[in-house]
Write an enzyme that holds these catalytic residues in place. Structure first.
Site, PDB file in Angstrom:
ATOM      1  N   SER A  33     -13.973  36.493  36.583  1.00 13.00           N
ATOM      2  CA  SER A  33     -14.771  36.600  37.838  1.00 13.00           C
ATOM      3  C   SER A  33     -16.333  35.869  37.669  1.00 13.00           C
ATOM      4  CB  SER A  33     -14.519  37.878  38.726  1.00 13.00           C
ATOM      5  OG  SER A  33     -15.014  38.680  37.655  1.00 13.00           O
ATOM      6  N   TYR A  35     -17.516  34.378  35.341  1.00 12.71           N
ATOM      7  CA  TYR A  35     -17.367  32.846  34.821  1.00 12.71           C
ATOM      8  C   TYR A  35     -17.366  32.109  36.101  1.00 12.71           C
ATOM      9  CZ  TYR A  35     -16.120  28.490  32.836  1.00 12.71           C
ATOM     10  OH  TYR A  35     -16.020  27.048  32.767  1.00 12.71           O
ATOM     11  N   ASP A  36     -16.376  32.316  36.911  1.00 13.93           N
ATOM     12  CA  ASP A  36     -16.069  31.646  38.057  1.00 13.93           C
ATOM     13  C   ASP A  36     -17.292  31.596  39.080  1.00 13.93           C
ATOM     14  OD1 ASP A  36     -12.485  32.471  38.456  1.00 13.93           O
ATOM     15  OD2 ASP A  36     -13.657  31.130  37.196  1.00 13.93           O
ATOM     16  N   LEU A  82       4.586  12.755   8.860  1.00 15.09           N
ATOM     17  CA  LEU A  82       4.633  13.897   7.816  1.00 15.09           C
ATOM     18  C   LEU A  82       6.091  13.373   7.141  1.00 15.09           C
ATOM     19  CD1 LEU A  82       3.084  16.681   9.339  1.00 15.09           C
ATOM     20  CD2 LEU A  82       2.317  15.769   7.376  1.00 15.09           C
ATOM     21  N   GLU A 114      -0.084  25.806   7.937  1.00 14.92           N
ATOM     22  CA  GLU A 114      -0.052  25.894   9.388  1.00 14.92           C
ATOM     23  C   GLU A 114       1.089  25.469  10.094  1.00 14.92           C
ATOM     24  OE1 GLU A 114      -2.409  22.120  10.023  1.00 14.92           O
ATOM     25  OE2 GLU A 114      -3.793  22.873   8.345  1.00 14.92           O
ATOM     26  N   LYS A 116       3.733  24.355  12.604  1.00 14.67           N
ATOM     27  CA  LYS A 116       3.909  22.993  13.186  1.00 14.67           C
ATOM     28  C   LYS A 116       4.009  22.871  14.742  1.00 14.67           C
ATOM     29  CE  LYS A 116       6.176  18.523  12.238  1.00 14.67           C
ATOM     30  NZ  LYS A 116       6.437  18.142  13.899  1.00 14.67           N
ATOM     31  N   ARG A 137      -1.182   9.384  19.752  1.00 11.91           N
ATOM     32  CA  ARG A 137      -0.898   8.772  18.217  1.00 11.91           C
ATOM     33  C   ARG A 137      -0.143   7.301  18.592  1.00 11.91           C
ATOM     34  NH1 ARG A 137       3.373   8.440  14.988  1.00 11.91           N
ATOM     35  NH2 ARG A 137       3.096   8.308  12.960  1.00 11.91           N
ATOM     36  N   LYS A 291      -0.203  21.937   3.346  1.00 11.70           N
ATOM     37  CA  LYS A 291      -1.272  20.754   2.860  1.00 11.70           C
ATOM     38  C   LYS A 291      -2.062  21.109   1.731  1.00 11.70           C
ATOM     39  CE  LYS A 291      -1.956  19.510   7.944  1.00 11.70           C
ATOM     40  NZ  LYS A 291      -2.853  19.464   8.809  1.00 11.70           N
ATOM     41  N   LYS A 315      10.358  22.132   7.977  1.00 10.72           N
ATOM     42  CA  LYS A 315      11.077  22.381   9.388  1.00 10.72           C
ATOM     43  C   LYS A 315      11.911  23.670   9.191  1.00 10.72           C
ATOM     44  CE  LYS A 315      10.718  19.402  12.237  1.00 10.72           C
ATOM     45  NZ  LYS A 315      10.595  17.673  12.520  1.00 10.72           N
TER      46      LYS A 315
HETATM   47  N1  9MJ Z   1       1.949  19.292  14.531  1.00 11.64           N
HETATM   48  C1  9MJ Z   1       1.328  19.990  13.988  1.00 11.64           C
HETATM   49  O1  9MJ Z   1       1.002  21.444  14.313  1.00 11.64           O
HETATM   50  N2  9MJ Z   1       0.463  19.462  12.773  1.00 11.64           N
HETATM   51  N3  9MJ Z   1       0.479  18.111  12.442  1.00 11.64           N
HETATM   52  C2  9MJ Z   1      -0.064  18.065  11.434  1.00 11.64           C
HETATM   53  C3  9MJ Z   1      -0.388  16.879  10.390  1.00 11.64           C
HETATM   54  C4  9MJ Z   1      -0.016  15.710  10.938  1.00 11.64           C
HETATM   55  C5  9MJ Z   1      -0.565  14.941   9.952  1.00 11.64           C
HETATM   56  C6  9MJ Z   1      -1.463  15.553   9.139  1.00 11.64           C
HETATM   57  O2  9MJ Z   1      -1.613  16.812   9.582  1.00 11.64           O
HETATM   58  N4  9MJ Z   1      -0.798  19.104  10.961  1.00 11.64           N
HETATM   59  C7  9MJ Z   1      -0.172  20.201  11.927  1.00 11.64           C
HETATM   60  N5  9MJ Z   1      -0.499  21.529  11.948  1.00 11.64           N
END
Ligand code: 9MJ
Length: 324
Positions: A33, A35-36, A82, A114, A116, A137, A291, A315
Site C-alpha cells: 500500500s 509502494y502504491d 544445451l 541451477e 532449469k 532467443r 555448469k 532433465k
Molecule cells: N532455462 C534455464 O533455467 N537455464 N538455461 C540456462 C542456460 C542456457 C545456456 C546457458 O545456460 N541456465 C539456466 N538456468
C-alpha cells in the site's frame, strides 16, 4: 534543477529501491500500500509536470501503442543451446569428457547448479545501465525485438542499481509464468470465453509475443537471469556463481535455488533435492542446468558447434502430459 524535478527524481530512486527489495531480495521494507501511494504520488506529479517525465521512470513501463510487427535482432554472441543428460550415467560421461579434455585437472570439479526454468530464453541489453533492447532467443542467432514487452515485466529493472554501470551489459535469462498466475489467467480467460493456455510455458511465450504491451503488462511474468552475454566496461568475477551474485547486486533477479556444488556426488544430490522440491517451487522446471563454475575452465572447454562442453541440462523424466 527545480525542487519539483528533484522531488520527482527522489521518488523514482525510492521506488527503484523498493522494487529491488521486493522483486530481487524478496525482503520488502514497506507494505504494498505504501509502494502504491509513492507510485501514485509520482504519477500525479508527472501528469502535472510532463516536462519532467524521464524514459526510465518506474511509471513508464507500458509502451504507448501496439506494434505492427516484431523486428529482428541478430545476437552479437549466439545464444547457445544445451546438451541433455537423462541419467546419472550420462552425467558421469559428461564429466569424463570434461576431465579428458582439461590439460590441468583440478582436484575436484566445482559446478554452479541451477534449476532449469521452463519458460522462454531472452536477451536484455543495458547500455550505460539503461534497459535499451530485448530479444527472444529465436534460433540462437536471430531473435525478435520484444523490448516493449520486456519493459512491462515488474522484476526486470529499467535501469541497473549501480552508480558505475558497465558501458554495455547483456543479461540472459528465462522469462516464465508462475503456476498461480497461470491458473488465474486461465480462469479469467475461461470466464471471458477466451482461449486458455495449455501450460505456463505457452502462456509466457504467448504473453511475450503480444503486439500490444498493455496486454503483456497484465500478464504475471517474471525473469530469472542465468548468464551474461556482451559485457563491456567492467571487470567481472572469475566464476559463474560470482557473476550471478554480481547481477543480483545491481538489481537483476536470480533464482534462489542456485547452489555451488563441489564434486560430482554433491551435484547429483542437488539434482535429487531439486527433483524433490519441484512440486513446491511454484513455477515449472524441467530439470537442472549444471555448469562448470570457473570461467577460465569454461573458456578452455569451449563449445561443440552450438552447445557448450562445460554445461549440461540434466532433465527429469517426462511427466504425464497435463490435460486441460
Ligand atoms: N532455462 C534455464 O533455467 N537455464 N538455461 C540456462 C542456460 C542456457 C545456456 C546457458 O545456460 N541456465 C539456466 N538456468
Amino acid at each position: 534543477m527545480t525542487d519539483i524535478a528533484k522531488q520527482m527524481n527522489q521518488l523514482r530512486e525510492t521506488l527503484r529501491y523498493h522494487e529491488y527489495q521486493y522483486h530481487v531480495l524478496d525482503e520488502p521494507k514497506i507494505p504494498d500500500s505504501e509502494y502504491d501511494r509513492l507510485f501514485h504520488q509520482l504519477k500525479t506529479l508527472e501528469q502535472q509536470y510532463p516536462e519532467f517525465i524521464t524514459a526510465n521512470s518506474p511509471t513508464q513501463r507500458v509502451g504507448a501503442k501496439p506494434l505492427s510487427g516484431f523486428s529482428q535482432i541478430i545476437h552479437e554472441i549466439p545464444m547457445l543451446s544445451l546438451d541433455n543428460a537423462f541419467s546419472d550415467e550420462e552425467f558421469y560421461a559428461f564429466v569424463k569428457r570434461i576431465q579428458d579434455r582439461l590439460v590441468l585437472l583440478p582436484e575436484t570439479l566445482e559446478f554452479c547448479c541451477e534449476p532449469k526454468l521452463d519458460g522462454l530464453a531472452v536477451s536484455i541489453l543495458y547500455v550505460n545501465g539503461v534497459l535499451t533492447q530485448a530479444a527472444t532467443r529465436g534460433d540462437g542467432s536471430t531473435g525478435e525485438d520484444i523490448t516493449a514487452n520486456i519493459r512491462t515485466i515488474r522484476n526486470i529493472p529499467l535501469q541497473l542499481l549501480t552508480d558505475h554501470p558497465p558501458a554495455r551489459l547483456e543479461v540472459r535469462g528465462e522469462v516464465f509464468m508462475p503456476q498461480a498466475g497461470f491458473e488465474k489467467l486461465n480462469e479469467l480467460a475461461l470466464a471471458k470465453g477466451e482461449k486458455t493456455f495449455a501450460n505456463p510455458r505457452n502462456a509466457a511465450a504467448g504473453s511475450l509475443r503480444q503486439l500490444d504491451p498493455k496486454i503483456t503488462s497484465q500478464r504475471p511474468l517474471m525473469l530469472n537471469a542465468y548468464s551474461i552475454g556482451i559485457v563491456e566496461g567492467v571487470d567481472l568475477p572469475e566464476t559463474h556463481y560470482g557473476r550471478l551474485q554480481w547481477l543480483k547486486s545491481i538489481g537483476i533477479p536470480v533464482n534462489a535455488e542456485i547452489q555451488l556444488c563441489d564434486g560430482v556426488e554433491n551435484v547429483l544430490n542437488f539434482y535429487r533435492t531439486i527433483q524433490q522440491k519441484r512440486p513446491t517451487l511454484g513455477y515449472d522446471i524441467d530439470g537442472t542446468v549444471l555448469k562448470i563454475n570457473d570461467i577460465a575452465l569454461q573458456q578452455e572447454l569451449g563449445f561443440i558447434s552450438k552447445a557448450p562442453r562445460w554445461a549440461i541440462a540434466y532433465k527429469f523424466p517426462a511427466q504425464e502430459e497435463m490435460t486441460i
